[in-house]
Design an enzyme around this catalytic site. Structure first.
Site, PDB file in Angstrom:
ATOM      1  N   CYS A 293       0.844  -1.194   0.000  1.00 43.52           N
ATOM      2  CA  CYS A 293       0.000   0.000   0.000  1.00 43.52           C
ATOM      3  C   CYS A 293       0.882   1.247   0.000  1.00 43.52           C
ATOM      4  O   CYS A 293       1.702   1.435   0.903  1.00 43.52           O
ATOM      5  CB  CYS A 293      -0.927  -0.010   1.216  1.00 43.52           C
ATOM      6  SG  CYS A 293      -1.811   1.538   1.419  1.00 43.52           S
TER       7      CYS A 293
ATOM      8  N   CYS B  84       0.514   3.385   3.193  1.00 49.02           N
ATOM      9  CA  CYS B  84       1.159   2.745   4.347  1.00 49.02           C
ATOM     10  C   CYS B  84       2.673   2.929   4.268  1.00 49.02           C
ATOM     11  O   CYS B  84       3.326   3.164   5.288  1.00 49.02           O
ATOM     12  CB  CYS B  84       0.808   1.262   4.408  1.00 49.02           C
ATOM     13  SG  CYS B  84      -0.835   0.915   5.109  1.00 49.02           S
TER      14      CYS B  84
ATOM     15  N   ASP C  73      -0.165  16.659  -1.460  1.00 50.35           N
ATOM     16  CA  ASP C  73      -0.407  15.835  -2.644  1.00 50.35           C
ATOM     17  C   ASP C  73       0.679  16.106  -3.685  1.00 50.35           C
ATOM     18  O   ASP C  73       1.081  17.246  -3.915  1.00 50.35           O
ATOM     19  CB  ASP C  73      -1.797  16.146  -3.227  1.00 50.35           C
ATOM     20  CG  ASP C  73      -2.267  15.071  -4.195  1.00 50.35           C
ATOM     21  OD1 ASP C  73      -3.214  14.358  -3.854  1.00 50.35           O
ATOM     22  OD2 ASP C  73      -1.668  14.956  -5.289  1.00 50.35           O
TER      23      ASP C  73
ATOM     24  N   HIS D  41      -4.701   1.092   8.241  1.00 49.18           N
ATOM     25  CA  HIS D  41      -5.096   0.846   6.852  1.00 49.18           C
ATOM     26  C   HIS D  41      -6.580   0.488   6.787  1.00 49.18           C
ATOM     27  O   HIS D  41      -6.997  -0.552   7.293  1.00 49.18           O
ATOM     28  CB  HIS D  41      -4.259  -0.273   6.222  1.00 49.18           C
ATOM     29  CG  HIS D  41      -4.640  -0.517   4.797  1.00 49.18           C
ATOM     30  ND1 HIS D  41      -4.009   0.112   3.746  1.00 49.18           N
ATOM     31  CD2 HIS D  41      -5.615  -1.271   4.248  1.00 49.18           C
ATOM     32  CE1 HIS D  41      -4.580  -0.260   2.614  1.00 49.18           C
ATOM     33  NE2 HIS D  41      -5.560  -1.102   2.895  1.00 49.18           N
TER      34      HIS D  41
ATOM     35  N   ASN E 279     -12.622  10.116  -2.154  1.00 52.43           N
ATOM     36  CA  ASN E 279     -13.080   9.352  -3.307  1.00 52.43           C
ATOM     37  C   ASN E 279     -13.187   7.886  -2.915  1.00 52.43           C
ATOM     38  O   ASN E 279     -12.362   7.378  -2.152  1.00 52.43           O
ATOM     39  CB  ASN E 279     -12.100   9.523  -4.472  1.00 52.43           C
ATOM     40  CG  ASN E 279     -12.054  10.948  -4.990  1.00 52.43           C
ATOM     41  OD1 ASN E 279     -13.078  11.631  -5.023  1.00 52.43           O
ATOM     42  ND2 ASN E 279     -10.876  11.414  -5.361  1.00 52.43           N
TER      43      ASN E 279
ATOM     44  N   HIS F 265      -8.328   8.216   2.377  1.00 48.36           N
ATOM     45  CA  HIS F 265      -7.645   9.508   2.526  1.00 48.36           C
ATOM     46  C   HIS F 265      -8.626  10.622   2.234  1.00 48.36           C
ATOM     47  O   HIS F 265      -9.568  10.452   1.440  1.00 48.36           O
ATOM     48  CB  HIS F 265      -6.424   9.594   1.601  1.00 48.36           C
ATOM     49  CG  HIS F 265      -6.709   9.265   0.178  1.00 48.36           C
ATOM     50  ND1 HIS F 265      -6.835   7.972  -0.270  1.00 48.36           N
ATOM     51  CD2 HIS F 265      -6.928  10.060  -0.908  1.00 48.36           C
ATOM     52  CE1 HIS F 265      -7.096   7.981  -1.565  1.00 48.36           C
ATOM     53  NE2 HIS F 265      -7.174   9.226  -1.974  1.00 48.36           N
TER      54      HIS F 265
HETATM   55  P1  5GP Z   1      -7.433   9.476  -5.076  1.00 46.56           P
HETATM   56  O1  5GP Z   1      -7.457   9.648  -6.570  1.00 46.56           O
HETATM   57  O2  5GP Z   1      -7.192   8.035  -4.681  1.00 46.56           O
HETATM   58  O3  5GP Z   1      -8.593  10.079  -4.370  1.00 46.56           O
HETATM   59  O4  5GP Z   1      -6.204  10.321  -4.562  1.00 46.56           O
HETATM   60  C1  5GP Z   1      -4.901   9.851  -4.543  1.00 46.56           C
HETATM   61  C2  5GP Z   1      -4.030  11.068  -4.511  1.00 46.56           C
HETATM   62  O5  5GP Z   1      -2.716  10.646  -4.153  1.00 46.56           O
HETATM   63  C3  5GP Z   1      -3.904  11.796  -5.852  1.00 46.56           C
HETATM   64  O6  5GP Z   1      -4.367  13.140  -5.685  1.00 46.56           O
HETATM   65  C4  5GP Z   1      -2.421  11.723  -6.173  1.00 46.56           C
HETATM   66  O7  5GP Z   1      -1.925  12.908  -6.753  1.00 46.56           O
HETATM   67  C5  5GP Z   1      -1.791  11.441  -4.828  1.00 46.56           C
HETATM   68  N1  5GP Z   1      -0.562  10.675  -4.878  1.00 46.56           N
HETATM   69  C6  5GP Z   1      -0.342   9.530  -5.601  1.00 46.56           C
HETATM   70  N2  5GP Z   1       0.898   9.075  -5.375  1.00 46.56           N
HETATM   71  C7  5GP Z   1       1.477   9.931  -4.483  1.00 46.56           C
HETATM   72  C8  5GP Z   1       2.758   9.979  -3.871  1.00 46.56           C
HETATM   73  O8  5GP Z   1       3.630   9.126  -4.088  1.00 46.56           O
HETATM   74  N3  5GP Z   1       2.995  10.994  -3.015  1.00 46.56           N
HETATM   75  C9  5GP Z   1       2.057  11.973  -2.762  1.00 46.56           C
HETATM   76  N4  5GP Z   1       2.405  12.951  -1.898  1.00 46.56           N
HETATM   77  N5  5GP Z   1       0.824  11.945  -3.309  1.00 46.56           N
HETATM   78  C10 5GP Z   1       0.538  10.949  -4.175  1.00 46.56           C
HETATM   79 ZN    ZN Z   2      -2.461   1.409   3.585  1.00 51.67          ZN
END
Ligand code: 5GP
Ligand code: ZN
Length: 112
Positions: A3, A6, A29, A45, A85, A98
């Protein structure tokens, strides 16, 4: 541990930390959608908000207690938006619950 979040919480993958306590980790982000875009996650988690139940909802409570602290830390004195989401139609890409905290400008009204 496969994950992503995690691994970020464990410090295996670097992140820009905004806030941390015993139960919560918040970081910027990597692909911000607003001037302030922070992800607030429980250290426990949980796959998504759809997996919240009485045996794990303390983690969500801790997140919502942390969000005002995150907002204050980021200077969000004029309001902000919190989004989570869920699953395929919700476009959830990381399967660790998140909460996106977005702000720093007047956000669009349209929620899709
Ligand atoms: P979701 O689309 O699942 O609601 O949001 C996941 C978020 O995680 C996205 O906005 C994406 O930009 C962010 N994200 C993905 N990988 C990483 C990472 O390695 N580091 C950080 N800081 N954010 C990430
Ligand atoms: Zn996790």
């Amino acid at each position: 541990m496969d994950c992503l979040f995690c691994r970020i919480i464990a410090g295996e993958i670097p992140s820009s930390k905004v806030y941390e306590d015993e139960n919560v980790y918040a970081f910027r982000d990597i692909n911000p959608q607003a001037p302030v875009h922070v992800l607030v996650v429980p250290k426990a988690h949980i796959e998504s908000a759809d997996a919240v139940a009485s045996n794990n909802s303390d983690a969500v409570k801790a997140v919502f207690e942390a969000i005002p602290k995150v907002a204050a830390e980021c200077g969000l004195t004029n309001g902000y938006r919190v989004i989570t989401n869920i699953g395929e139609d919700g476009c959830q890409s990381v399967k660790h619950i998140h909460f996106h905290v977005l702000g720093g400008k007047k956000l669009p009204e349209n929620m899709g």
